[in-house]
Each structure stands twice: as C-alpha cells, then as structure tokens.
Write a protein that holds these residues in place. Structure first.
Motif, PDB file in Angstrom:
ATOM      1  N   UNK A 133       0.676  -1.174  -0.011  1.00  0.00           N
ATOM      2  CA  UNK A 133      -0.158  -0.053  -0.104  1.00  0.00           C
ATOM      3  C   UNK A 133       0.827   1.203   0.056  1.00  0.00           C
ATOM      4  N   UNK A 134      -0.035   2.354  -0.271  1.00  0.00           N
ATOM      5  CA  UNK A 134       1.118   3.713  -0.316  1.00  0.00           C
ATOM      6  C   UNK A 134       0.570   4.242   1.065  1.00  0.00           C
ATOM      7  N   UNK A 135       1.616   5.045   1.573  1.00  0.00           N
ATOM      8  CA  UNK A 135       1.505   5.872   2.615  1.00  0.00           C
ATOM      9  C   UNK A 135       1.106   7.180   2.049  1.00  0.00           C
ATOM     10  N   UNK A 174       3.495   8.977   0.180  1.00  0.00           N
ATOM     11  CA  UNK A 174       3.440   8.202  -1.313  1.00  0.00           C
ATOM     12  C   UNK A 174       2.497   8.504  -2.101  1.00  0.00           C
ATOM     13  N   UNK A 175       1.223   8.704  -1.695  1.00  0.00           N
ATOM     14  CA  UNK A 175       0.059   9.065  -2.663  1.00  0.00           C
ATOM     15  C   UNK A 175       0.241  10.395  -3.324  1.00  0.00           C
ATOM     16  N   UNK A 176       0.766  11.286  -2.344  1.00  0.00           N
ATOM     17  CA  UNK A 176       1.000  12.541  -3.058  1.00  0.00           C
ATOM     18  C   UNK A 176       1.990  12.360  -4.020  1.00  0.00           C
ATOM     19  N   UNK A 227       2.825  13.272  -9.013  1.00  0.00           N
ATOM     20  CA  UNK A 227       4.365  13.776  -9.623  1.00  0.00           C
ATOM     21  C   UNK A 227       4.893  12.737 -10.370  1.00  0.00           C
ATOM     22  N   UNK A 228       5.033  11.536  -9.979  1.00  0.00           N
ATOM     23  CA  UNK A 228       5.743  10.472 -11.035  1.00  0.00           C
ATOM     24  C   UNK A 228       4.646  10.201 -12.113  1.00  0.00           C
TER      25      UNK A 228
END
Length: 300
Positions: A57-59, A62-64, A68-69
C-alpha cells in the motif's frame, strides 16, 4: 536530485501492486526494483510504501508523490509521441536557404504544391547566395548550385544546371553567328562578374576544354539582369538555362555554339549528417527530385 528512473520504477510498482509484478512487466529482476524504491525513499527521507506479507500500500506521502511521478511519466510518453510524429510525418517548420535566382524562379513557385501535400508543415525560406552555416544559423537544409558540394555535409543532387551561350535573333542578324569558340573574341560578350573567372569563358567541346578570353561593353553580377540585356540585343552571354529556358524554347533567344558547353554544375540539397533524417527534410528533397529531375522542365 532524485533519479528519474527510480521515480518511474516506483510508479510501476504501484501500478502492478507488487515488486515482482513490476519486475516482470519491465523485464528486470525483483531485487533491482526493490533497491530502486529503497534508494528513492532514502533520498526523500520518507517511506512511500507500506509493505506487508499480503499487500503493498501507499503511505499518505506516497500517494501525493505518486501523482508527480505519473505526471512525469505521461509527459515523457507525450514527448516520445511528439518526436516520433515529427520524424514519421512531415510537420513542424522547415527552414532552408536557397540561391536568389533559382529559388525565385523555381523553388518559390513549387512551394504551394509542396505545402498542399503536407498541410501540417510550415516553411521559412531564406533567399541568399551566401553560404549559410546550417548549424550556427539553424537551417534544416540548404540548396546550393556548385560543381562539388564540399565535405562535412550530406549532399543530394537535385538537377543539372546547364549554361548556354545565348544571343537574340536581332543581335545575331546584326553581328553574325559565331561558328567556332575563337569567333567569340570578335563579339560583344557580356560577362557575369559574380564568379572568379571574369573575362574567360571555359567551354567543353569536341576538341576538349577551351578557355576563351572575352570582352564586352557590360558586366553584371546578376544572371537575371544579364539575360535582360541579351534579350535587348546588346550582345552574347553565357546564361543558365533555368533562367532562359523559356526564351530559348520560344525563340526569343538563340543558342550559339551548341556543341560547346561549360563544365556542368548541379543544384544540391545539403544537410548535416543525421542518422535519423527528419521526415520534413526527406519529403522536401523527394518533392524537388520529382519536380526537377535529371532532365528538368526548363531544358526540355
């Protein structure tokens, strides 16, 4: 600065929902993917992924960061598409240089047909007899009239440039028709002063090369202006057929000493060596070859 490849790999891991899935999709090892994400987290100083035995899962960070990625990945994909389309289809701006008389008489009149064929292409033509620097001045190609195009450039031969000794019927009726190259010495030979061979006409004939000293009452540094003086009956001149072809075909000018012609030149398209020649350059060269050819319309 963060490694772009690590950022793109992180986005692939999220998309595949596992390290092994991303590795399989990309054809690389799982350990390489894992190290890449760990390196990115270390550089950022935060944890991007929540790892457990059952799911990835994303922290919140990580989601934010993923947004951008993904945006960078989309922009890179769009850049690849743009470059690909510019190389596969003639589009964008074609910028070239061409000599004054030839481009005015034959290139400018060809552009409407060329641009109708490639509506996504715009053209910027610089009319100049100066040898432009393709790289320094930002040209895609240049058209040049020369016996040899020179080194360091790729050159495509587009058409022969022939010169003929011409006079008007009125002048020849008044002063006689030369039968041999030596007879030119007694004629009013109007000279083109742009070249370094002023006062000498270099001819090729049945007996080989001949260098004939000539003189006359007029010297001009422009072939089109010179042709007007010859049409007016002032004298003889050595003129390119791309300028006087129509007058020779109509009889307004007469070729003198048809067995003797100067060393042949050619019009070349020259451009920088490039493994991936842009489609717009290739299309323009192919169009001009089709338009002119080995026996151009002005010589028929």
């Amino acid at each position: 600065m963060h490694d772009l490849n690590d950022m793109l790999l992180f986005a692939q891991v999220v998309k595949a929902k596992s390290f092994s899935g991303a590795a399989q999709r990309l054809g690389i090892s799982k350990s390489r993917v894992s190290k890449s994400v760990a390196r990115l987290e270390a550089a950022l100083g935060v944890r991007l992924l929540q790892r457990s035995t059952r799911r990835l899962g994303l922290t919140e960070v990580g989601e934010a960061y993923l947004e951008h990625c993904e945006r960078i990945a989309d922009e890179l994909a769009q850049a690849d598409l743009t470059v690909g389309s510019l190389h596969s289809e003639p589009r964008g701006k074609l910028r070239f240089s061409a000599p004054v008389a030839f481009s005015t008489l034959h290139v400018a009149s060809a552009l409407p047909d060329f641009m109708a064929r490639y509506p996504d292409l715009s053209v910027e033509m610089t009319i100049s007899d100066r040898l432009v620097d393709l790289v320094e001045e930002g040209y895609d190609l240049a058209l040049r009239i020369t016996p040899e195009p020179g080194p360091n450039l790729v050159a495509r031969r587009l058409a022969p440039i022939r010169r003929k000794i011409c006079g008007s019927p009125a002048y020849l009726a008044r002063c006689g028709v030369p039968r041999r190259p030596e007879d030119l010495i007694g004629h009013n030979c109007l000279d083109y002063t742009y070249q370094n061979t002023q006062g000498i006409w270099h001819l090729q004939g049945p007996g080989g090369d001949a260098a004939i000293p000539v003189s006359g009452s007029l010297r001009i540094n422009d072939d089109e202006a010179l042709s007007q003086a010859v049409l007016g009956g002032l004298g003889l001149a050595l003129l390119p057929t791309f300028i006087v072809g129509r007058e020779l075909q109509s009889g307004r000018l007469v070729e003198v000493l048809p067995g003797y012609v100067p060393t042949e030149r050619f019009v070349y398209a020259v451009y920088m060596p490039n493994r991936h020649l842009p489609a717009k350059v290739r299309a323009f060269i192919d169009f001009l070859l089709e338009r002119f050819g080995s026996e151009p319309y002005w010589d028929r």
